[in-house]
Enzyme design. Structure first.
Site, PDB file in Angstrom:
ATOM      1  N   ASP A 259       1.594   0.515   8.964  1.00  0.00           N
ATOM      2  CA  ASP A 259       0.206   0.900   9.175  1.00  0.00           C
ATOM      3  C   ASP A 259      -0.103   0.951  10.666  1.00  0.00           C
ATOM      4  O   ASP A 259      -0.300  -0.075  11.304  1.00  0.00           O
ATOM      5  CB  ASP A 259      -0.732  -0.087   8.475  1.00  0.00           C
ATOM      6  N   LYS A 266      -4.522   1.333  15.799  1.00  0.00           N
ATOM      7  CA  LYS A 266      -4.583  -0.102  16.076  1.00  0.00           C
ATOM      8  C   LYS A 266      -4.184  -0.373  17.522  1.00  0.00           C
ATOM      9  O   LYS A 266      -3.454   0.428  18.136  1.00  0.00           O
ATOM     10  CB  LYS A 266      -3.618  -0.862  15.160  1.00  0.00           C
ATOM     11  N   ASP A 277       2.414  -4.704   5.795  1.00  0.00           N
ATOM     12  CA  ASP A 277       1.217  -4.219   5.130  1.00  0.00           C
ATOM     13  C   ASP A 277       1.502  -3.732   3.713  1.00  0.00           C
ATOM     14  O   ASP A 277       0.606  -3.237   3.034  1.00  0.00           O
ATOM     15  CB  ASP A 277       0.570  -3.106   5.960  1.00  0.00           C
ATOM     16  N   ASP A 336      -8.151   3.253   9.447  1.00  0.00           N
ATOM     17  CA  ASP A 336      -7.415   1.994   9.337  1.00  0.00           C
ATOM     18  C   ASP A 336      -7.864   1.192   8.120  1.00  0.00           C
ATOM     19  O   ASP A 336      -7.329   0.132   7.851  1.00  0.00           O
ATOM     20  CB  ASP A 336      -7.590   1.169  10.615  1.00  0.00           C
ATOM     21  N   GLU A 338      -7.266   1.990   5.066  1.00  0.00           N
ATOM     22  CA  GLU A 338      -6.514   2.889   4.186  1.00  0.00           C
ATOM     23  C   GLU A 338      -6.088   2.239   2.881  1.00  0.00           C
ATOM     24  O   GLU A 338      -5.889   2.919   1.873  1.00  0.00           O
ATOM     25  CB  GLU A 338      -5.277   3.424   4.916  1.00  0.00           C
ATOM     26  N   ARG A 340      -7.618   0.455   0.667  1.00  0.00           N
ATOM     27  CA  ARG A 340      -8.543   0.629  -0.466  1.00  0.00           C
ATOM     28  C   ARG A 340      -8.478   2.058  -1.004  1.00  0.00           C
ATOM     29  O   ARG A 340      -8.776   2.281  -2.176  1.00  0.00           O
ATOM     30  CB  ARG A 340      -9.961   0.251  -0.032  1.00  0.00           C
TER      31      ARG A 340
END
Length: 488
Positions: A259, A266, A277, A336, A338, A340
């Site tokens: 991620d 990030k 992640d 970020d 992502e 959900r």
């Protein structure tokens, strides 16, 4: 893949201690009383054990503490004296085993456990603590940890009691390996291949590719991975060990193999940790391996959404609107957030296809849960008190920290969008709760549901049952949930 060390249960024969060439572990309670095996080891050490436990400091030592006599005792290299009452419970027994594992290093050991109530739990603690991930180290890594021999009065009964624990250890190690792998190794394709190998254990495994996901309408999940060259996949694992026709328990995992944050990039510092992640998918995979190895008499389905969140010319942007499998539209505020987007489609698919008795989703979803609960507890959100309580009981039994968090309609206004059905983030206040409220919109009213935010517990500093890194948190609690509530 990392394999747990071998454990054998042998008869508690005092004469056998004379020939031990590795380490001898004896278990002595706060009262300092020695059982017959400890007395034999005491003779081999020329009274050193009795002297150590006769010291006035002995009664003040903590349960699980290990005192090592680092000089030969007969043929043995050393003797480890473990503070543990013979009636010690599961948690204390595991902690003692873990302490013993740290003390013994890689040496073979004979555990004089005939007096203990839970020798199999001591063994499990020792095995879990022995985990190391060295798949990508080169050169001589020294000797691998030797096996354990556990002396008990009834070896056959001891081995039978340990068998399901051995399955747990393999499931936990599987999860830890998956979480530990770098993203250039554990791509979405490689992850799916490792899960397909579970078919050798009797798990039915299907891999849904991007074309199939598009046909199903899983546009939210596909949107997350559209900036990556790694294809997005949904892996469906079914274990049908229960009664025909019984609705399964469903486990759904977020599997973001790396991620970057996407266009909402990030910070560089710490981004290397985003290989973990996919921790939710890792736990689901470990549970499926555990229940298959122990031939659980339950119907369980594990579903993991595998994607990679990368920024390129095809990546989703803040301000985009995507349509979910359910049909709801989502305004992307932060790419970020992502996980959900992956879970909402996976949850809807799971309910539509399997009509499960209950759904548990797991995800390294929010940094906010770490602010709230640190690294000792996962956040637990649920729409069903009975279902939630059964999980919390299971987690407590396995000493895997879990804390229930609130859900309430009042939080929904934070994810309201003026141009879509909802936003994918609700701002900094109550960040883990608004994430759960988002997921709740994709849970049917009749479906008992638990959301586990495991961002703080999937990978953490050195802990009782594991070294620094991947923990495997959740495998034991969910296996216990299955055993206590879904086995026929």
């Amino acid at each position: 893949m990392t394999q747990p060390v071998a454990v054998e249960f042998i008869a508690a024969e005092t004469d056998a201690l004379d020939a031990v060439e590795g380490r001898i572990a004896v278990f002595v309670g706060p009262d300092g009383q020695l059982d017959v095996l400890a007395r034999r080891a005491n003779r081999l050490s020329k009274g050193a054990i009795a002297k150590a436990v006769g010291d006035e400091k002995w009664a003040k030592r903590k349960t699980g503490e290990v005192v090592t006599l680092s000089y030969p005792a007969g043929n043995a290299k050393a003797i480890d004296i473990v503070v543990l009452d013979k009636k010690a419970g599961v948690d204390e027994s595991r902690k003692a085993g873990a302490a013993l594992a740290r003390a013994r290093g890689t040496d073979p050991a004979v555990l004089c456990a005939a007096r203990l109530k839970h020798p199999e739990e001591v063994a499990l603690g020792a095995v879990l603590r022995t985990y190391t991930f060295i798949d990508h180290k080169t050169g001589d890594q020294g000797e691998a940890p030797a096996g354990l021999s556990v002396m008990v009065n009834d070896p056959e009964a001891g081995a039978a009691a340990y068998a399901p624990k051995a399955a747990i250890a393999e499931g936990v190690f599987f999860t830890r390996d998956l979480v530990s792998e770098p993203a250039n190794v554990l791509t979405t394709t490689e992850f799916a291949a490792r899960l397909e190998a579970l078919s050798e254990l009797g798990v039915t495994v299907e891999v849904l590719e991007e074309e199939q996901l598009a046909e199903l309408g899983m546009r939210a999940m596909l949107a997350v991975g559209q900036g990556s060259v790694s294809p997005s996949k949904l892996v469906v694992m079914q274990w049908n060990g229960g009664n025909d026709g019984d609705a399964p328990l469903a486990l759904v995992g977020k599997g973001v193999v790396f991620d970057t944050g996407g266009i909402s990039l990030k910070p560089a510092g710490g981004m290397e940790d985003m290989t973990m992640d996919m921790g939710g998918a890792g736990v689901v995979s470990g549970v499926m391996k555990t229940i298959a190895l122990r031939k659980a008499k339950a119907n369980v389905v594990g579903i993991v959404g595998l994607v990679e969140n990368m920024p390129d010319g095809n990546a989703i942007r803040p301000g985009d609107i995507v349509r979910t499998m359910k049909g709801d539209t989502v305004e992307i505020i932060n790419t970020d957030a992502e996980g959900r987007l992956v879970l909402c489609d996976a949850l809807w698919y799971t309910q539509e296809r399997f009509k499960p008795a209950g759904v548990v989703d797991l995800a390294t979803l929010t940094g906010a849960i770490i602010i709230g609960l640190g690294h000792e507890h996962a956040g637990v959100f649920s729409n069903n008190d009975v279902f939630c309580d059964s999980f919390l009981k299971a987690a407590k039994s396995e000493n895997e920290g879990a804390w229930r968090m609130p859900l309430a309609p009042a939080y929904d206004k934070q994810i309201a969008s003026p141009i879509a059905d909802m936003k994918n983030v609700g701002g900094r206040p109550a960040g883990s709760i608004t994430a759960a409220q988002y997921l709740l919109r994709f849970v049917k009213e009749e479906t008992p549901w638990i959301h586990l935010d495991i961002a703080g517990v999937a990978s953490r500093a050195d802990h009782t049952l594991h070294p620094k890194g991947a923990s495997g948190w959740g495998v034991m609690a969910l296996d216990r949930l299955v055993r206590d509530n879904y086995e026929s």
